[in-house]
Design an enzyme around this catalytic site. Structure first.
Site, PDB file in Angstrom:
ATOM      1  N   GLU A 191       1.067  -1.328   0.580  1.00 22.96           N
ATOM      2  CA  GLU A 191       0.243   0.226  -0.307  1.00 22.96           C
ATOM      3  C   GLU A 191       0.567   1.252   0.088  1.00 22.96           C
ATOM      4  O   GLU A 191       2.065   1.137   1.031  1.00 22.96           O
ATOM      5  CB  GLU A 191      -1.136  -0.082   1.574  1.00 22.96           C
ATOM      6  N   GLU A 302      -9.383   5.560   2.751  1.00 23.92           N
ATOM      7  CA  GLU A 302      -9.957   4.735   4.299  1.00 23.92           C
ATOM      8  C   GLU A 302     -10.170   5.502   5.357  1.00 23.92           C
ATOM      9  O   GLU A 302      -9.059   6.333   5.729  1.00 23.92           O
ATOM     10  CB  GLU A 302      -9.134   3.135   4.249  1.00 23.92           C
TER      11      GLU A 302
END
Length: 387
Positions: A191, A302
């Site tokens: 990520e 997120e």
């Protein structure tokens, strides 16, 4: 940190013992290594801040103890990597007497017992009941994704903002995910993007970050360079450092470009920031599924929703505005691409979108000549349609 045996309560006296132990150790170290005492005390305080969770309520006991009531899901046990996605069991299945466990054995605070033994702090007050958790993991997303093929990397240009964070233990991020395996115990993930995380960095700055795991966030992996894994080769860009400037509402817009791809010869996963900075790589041996290829790519936002006061957090995602507001107001990902088996960048096909609660955070995709495949995403969190 000692548990008081009452679900979400933790004893302050245990914290004092931890402080004394840590200070004693550091003073000894100071004598041996001539380190600055003030710096040592700062490190102790940082360590304690990571251990201690915000109290919903504090109760002073007649004997001088301070009892901190914290949400059950925020107790220190869940700092353990193996408990990251643990589902709390509110009762055992069986009792040692050999029968199904009796609910009457679980203390609810409402039953009166004759000659019962209690704890001294109960004289002054008791901890409130934990609210029911709407979202067990507390994480919410607004993403675009592709799956169903073998992927060898991904790229995106990401609009940079500085979203407001309600609670210090929450964060807001915008990133791309390179995923392999299942969302069970064996997920591999790489990520990269930007995030605001007061708990991790001690401030509300927007920072470049990376993360990796090879076992669904259990025991392996970390942010940036906080553990062995990612090998950095570039000295001009620092992992975890602040990004400046950031975009403003109806003002100048800024974005960053991130590319992660798999070297077809060595098999390592490389990361590039902008057009000029190849930052380093994740060795292929760190992973099982990603040692071959990725099975899913995700792009988007997120947040952590800790549900302060039993309500949805007001922590923002992206710019804090919904996608329909468009450029200059809502945050975007543009020119999203995947790397194919020939090591070529190409537009993704069959893009899907996902969000747990579109009234809190949403995502809308589009396609045009300048931006290629793109999407707007984000939202304010708590609002009249997201209580």
């Amino acid at each position: 940190m000692g548990s008081c045996g009452c679900g979400g309560a933790h004893c302050s006296r245990s914290r004092v013992l931890v402080v004394l132990f840590c200070l004693w150790g550091l003073i000894s170290l100071s004598c041996a290594a001539r380190l600055s005492v003030s710096r040592q005390k700062l490190e102790v305080q940082k360590h304690l801040n990571r251990l201690n969770k915000p109290a919903v309520k504090s109760i002073e006991s007649p004997d001088g103890d301070i009892i901190d009531c914290v949400h059950m899901s925020h107790q220190p046990a869940f700092d353990h990597p193996y408990l990251k996605d643990h589902k709390i069991q509110m009762r055992p299945s069986y009792h040692p007497e050999g029968r199904v466990f009796d609910d009457s054995k679980v203390s609810t605070g409402s039953k009166q017992r004759t000659n019962s033994i209690t704890q001294l702090w109960h004289v002054n007050d008791k901890c409130p009941e934990d609210p029911d958790l709407i979202n067990e993991s507390g994480h919410q997303h607004a993403i675009a994704y592709v799956e169903g093929d073998k992927y060898f990397g991904a790229k995106a240009t990401i609009n940079v903002w500085e979203p407001k964070i309600q609670q210090a233990n929450e964060f807001s991020l915008s990133q791309l995910w390179i995923l392999g395996g299942s969302f069970g115990q064996d997920l591999n993930s790489i990520e990269a993007g930007w995030q605001v995380s007061p708990d991790l960095y001690g401030d509300n700055n927007t920072r470049l970050f990376t993360y990796w795991t090879s076992d669904a966030y259990q025991a392996t992996g970390c942010y940036n360079l906080l553990c062995s894994g990612f090998i950095q080769i570039n000295s001009e860009i620092a992992m975890g450092a602040s990004i400046s400037p950031v975009s403003g509402f109806r003002n100048s817009q800024y974005d960053i470009s991130i590319l992660v791809w798999k070297d077809p010869n060595e098999g390592h996963w490389w990361m590039q920031f902008g057009n000029d900075y190849v930052l380093g790589y994740w060795p292929s041996f760190l992973f099982s599924y990603l040692a071959d290829s990725a099975s899913m790519i995700e792009w988007g936002g997120e947040v952590v929703n800790s549900e302060p006061d039993g309500r949805h957090t007001s922590t923002q995602m992206g710019s804090g505005r919904f996608p329909e507001e468009g450029f200059g107001k809502a945050s975007y990902f543009r020119n999203i691409q995947v790397v194919d088996s020939s090591n070529n960048l190409k537009a993704p096909k069959g893009i899907g979108t996902f969000t747990e609660k579109s009234n809190c955070y949403d995502v809308q995709t589009g396609n045009n000549g300048d931006w290629g495949r793109y999407f707007y995403y984000g939202g304010p969190g708590r609002n009249e349609n997201c209580p």
